[in-house]
Structures are given as C-alpha cells and as structure tokens.
Write an enzyme that holds these catalytic residues in place. Structure first.
Site, PDB file in Angstrom:
ATOM      1  N   PHE A  46       0.986  -1.318  -0.109  1.00 31.05           N
ATOM      2  CA  PHE A  46       0.096   0.108  -0.116  1.00 31.05           C
ATOM      3  C   PHE A  46       0.954   1.234  -0.033  1.00 31.05           C
ATOM      4  O   PHE A  46       1.784   1.333   0.700  1.00 31.05           O
ATOM      5  CB  PHE A  46      -0.891   0.007   1.176  1.00 31.05           C
ATOM      6  CG  PHE A  46      -1.928  -1.197   1.441  1.00 31.05           C
ATOM      7  CD1 PHE A  46      -3.185  -0.904   1.010  1.00 31.05           C
ATOM      8  CD2 PHE A  46      -1.377  -2.090   2.053  1.00 31.05           C
ATOM      9  CE1 PHE A  46      -4.193  -2.098   1.156  1.00 31.05           C
ATOM     10  CE2 PHE A  46      -2.289  -3.246   2.456  1.00 31.05           C
ATOM     11  CZ  PHE A  46      -3.739  -3.130   1.801  1.00 31.05           C
ATOM     12  N   ASP A  47       0.313   2.215  -0.765  1.00 29.58           N
ATOM     13  CA  ASP A  47       0.933   3.545  -0.677  1.00 29.58           C
ATOM     14  C   ASP A  47       0.216   4.083   1.018  1.00 29.58           C
ATOM     15  O   ASP A  47      -0.749   3.512   1.236  1.00 29.58           O
ATOM     16  CB  ASP A  47       0.384   4.357  -1.742  1.00 29.58           C
ATOM     17  CG  ASP A  47       1.079   5.975  -1.610  1.00 29.58           C
ATOM     18  OD1 ASP A  47       2.161   6.093  -1.206  1.00 29.58           O
ATOM     19  OD2 ASP A  47       0.322   6.800  -2.110  1.00 29.58           O
ATOM     20  N   GLY A  48       0.984   5.165   1.033  1.00 25.92           N
ATOM     21  CA  GLY A  48       0.453   5.754   2.361  1.00 25.92           C
ATOM     22  C   GLY A  48      -0.613   6.975   2.236  1.00 25.92           C
ATOM     23  O   GLY A  48      -1.864   6.801   2.484  1.00 25.92           O
TER      24      GLY A  48
END
Length: 316
Positions: free
Chosen positions: A163-165
């Site tokens: 996941f990106d943040g």
C-alpha cells in the site's frame, strides 16, 4: 438461518480484473457495438479466459477458506451481460476457483451500487468511473491496470499486498501541504504533528480486514498468511507520523519502505506483491512494469471528474 457475509472478508471484482478479456474488449471498442462483444463471448463460452491481473490475489485469498472455516468471499460484480457472465463462471471453475459462486452482471448499468448489500471490503475493476464512485461511497476500490505484469508464484503460501500511504491508507492531509507549500513545509508539518495520528484513508478498512483475516488464520493454523508493506515517498523525519498512526490503529505492517521520492517499481519487484495500491498514476505506472498494480482515484492528486459510461464491455 439466513445466509450472511458479515463474518467474511468480501472482495467484489469485475470480469476484466479477474480474467484477461482484453481481446474481447478491443472488439467492443473497435466495433462500438455491444452486440459484437456479446456474440464473441457467446462463441467462446467453452473457452476459459486466461488469468488476469488480480487473479493471483483472489486465488490466494480464497486459499484461506477451509471446509471448517469460510473466511473469504469473492463476488463477481460486472457490467457484463448474463451470457458473458456464464463464461466468467466457467472460467473460474476451469482455473480451480469453484468457490466463486456469486455474481452480479448489470449489462452496462452501474454495478457499484451493489457494494452496500455485499458489505464489500474491496472493489477491483478496470472501470475508472465505477472505482471513483465506489470510493465516493466509502468502499476501498482501485482501477486495475490491465497491462500490469502478473504476480509470480514464488510465495504460494503468502498473500502479499503493498500500500501507498497518503491518500490510500491515510488521508491526503499531508499531501495537500506538500503540493501547496513544497517539501520543506511538508516535512515540518509532519514533524510538528508526529504524535498526532493521520486521519483514515480509503484503504484503512481493507488493512483492518486483512489484519482480522491474518489473526483468524493464525488461530486456525491453516497454513496461509498475509504479508503487508507500506511503500511510500515519505522519508525521515516524516516517517514517524505514519508509523505512529499504524500503532494507534493497533495494526502492524510487515515491511515499511520510506523511499524519499525514489521510483517504487524496483522495490516492489523485490517485495513481489500480489497487488499494489497507489493514488498517483506515476507510481502506478512504475509499479505496473514489475507487479500487479491498481490506481486509487482518491485525494488531491485525483481531481474529481464525472464520466458517463453505460456500456457492457469496455472498462468492465
């Protein structure tokens, strides 16, 4: 007793996300005619479609199910017509996914409205407009990049998800500061608020559901596990707020990559995820050269646009 999906991780997925229907979709786009697309699908009813970009993710998630514990439900949710839907179900059976038994085929109409009765934790589709509306309704959703490299098979007992943040797991609060005032202001903003948790992003519910699934699998000793990674352009000192936010949720990720703006694709190649979620198209494009990737149309990097689509085949 009434059937319920309340105690399961529910993934809703479109036909093109699960299987490779790109040739059929090109026929639709070239002919601009629903009938040609439906006729081609009818001719190929007995020809199993090849696995698509999200196939590995789905197959591994379903491996958490045992005769004693059905923990994951995958439901087909598609703009396809019912005839094409019959081919999709046959393809599921041919590829060893007979537990996919539920599907909604809307023949060109909006499918995302059915996410609510499903209680979906994730919606994967090749249709950008459907993904945008699903996110607007509060469901984790991503547009599957159908040209992505497919997942490898070196980790058969692990579901790996990256996941990106900002604007994915977390809100786009910090990203707004960065885009308005630059890197120095962003770093100072995050340092000043290091102990203040970031607001929830659209994919926080999915991460929480995966955490519950992992805990249930460990308790049951079924052999499958989940490995997650946070892959973000943040770097020190802005890393601390992200970590503290996860601590506040009482959810741990297995790996965290604070890349300070480096291209994410090669790092993701080494992590070997079954899927990667990011809100910025540049990062998604970089990732898709190496791993299955999806675009999360969320946050300041994705200004809302209204797209009217009422077709069967394309972006399905």
């Amino acid at each position: 007793m009434a059937v319920t999906l309340d105690d399961k991780l529910v993934v809703a997925i479109s036909s093109r996300a699960l299987f490779n229907f790109e040739e059929e979709n090109r026929v639709f786009e070239h002919e601009n005619d629903d009938r040609a697309y439906v006729e081609l699908q009818r001719q190929r009813l007995d020809v199993p479609a090849a696995p698509g970009v999200a196939f590995s993710l789905v197959r591994k998630l379903l491996a958490f199910n045992t005769p004693e514990h059905q923990r994951v439900e995958v439901v087909l949710l598609s703009r396809n017509d019912p005839v094409s839907g019959m081919r999709v179900f046959r393809s599921c059976h041919a590829h060893g996914l007979p537990t996919i038994q539920r599907g909604v085929f809307t023949q060109g109409r909006d499918p995302f409205r059915y996410l609510r009765p499903l209680g979906a934790h994730l919606f994967l589709s090749a249709n950008e407009a459907d993904v945008r509306e699903a996110l607007h309704l509060g469901y984790p959703a991503a547009r599957v990049v159908t040209e992505s490299v497919q997942a490898g098979d070196s980790n058969p007992n692990e579901v790996r998800i990256a996941f990106d943040g900002d604007a994915v797991l977390f809100s786009d609060e910090a990203e707004r500061v960065y885009q308005a005032e630059g890197l120095a202001a962003f770093q100072q903003h995050e340092t000043d608020k290091a102990e203040q948790p970031l607001p929830d992003g659209p994919f926080k519910p999915l991460l929480a559901a995966l955490h519950r699934l992992q805990s249930a699998g460990e308790a049951g000793g079924d052999g499958m596990r989940i490995r997650t990674a946070l892959v973000t352009a943040r770097s020190a000192p802005a890393h601390e707020r992200a970590i503290r936010t996860l601590m506040g949720w009482n959810i741990a990720v297995d790996e965290a990559m604070f890349l300070g703006g480096l291209p994410k694709g090669e790092f993701l190649r080494e992590f070997e995820p079954d899927f990667f979620f990011d809100d910025q198209t540049g990062h998604v494009t970089s990732a898709a050269r190496h791993v299955p990737a999806g675009h999360v149309n969320s946050g300041i990097s994705n200004p809302h646009k209204t797209v009217g689509i009422d077709k069967i085949g394309n972006q399905n």
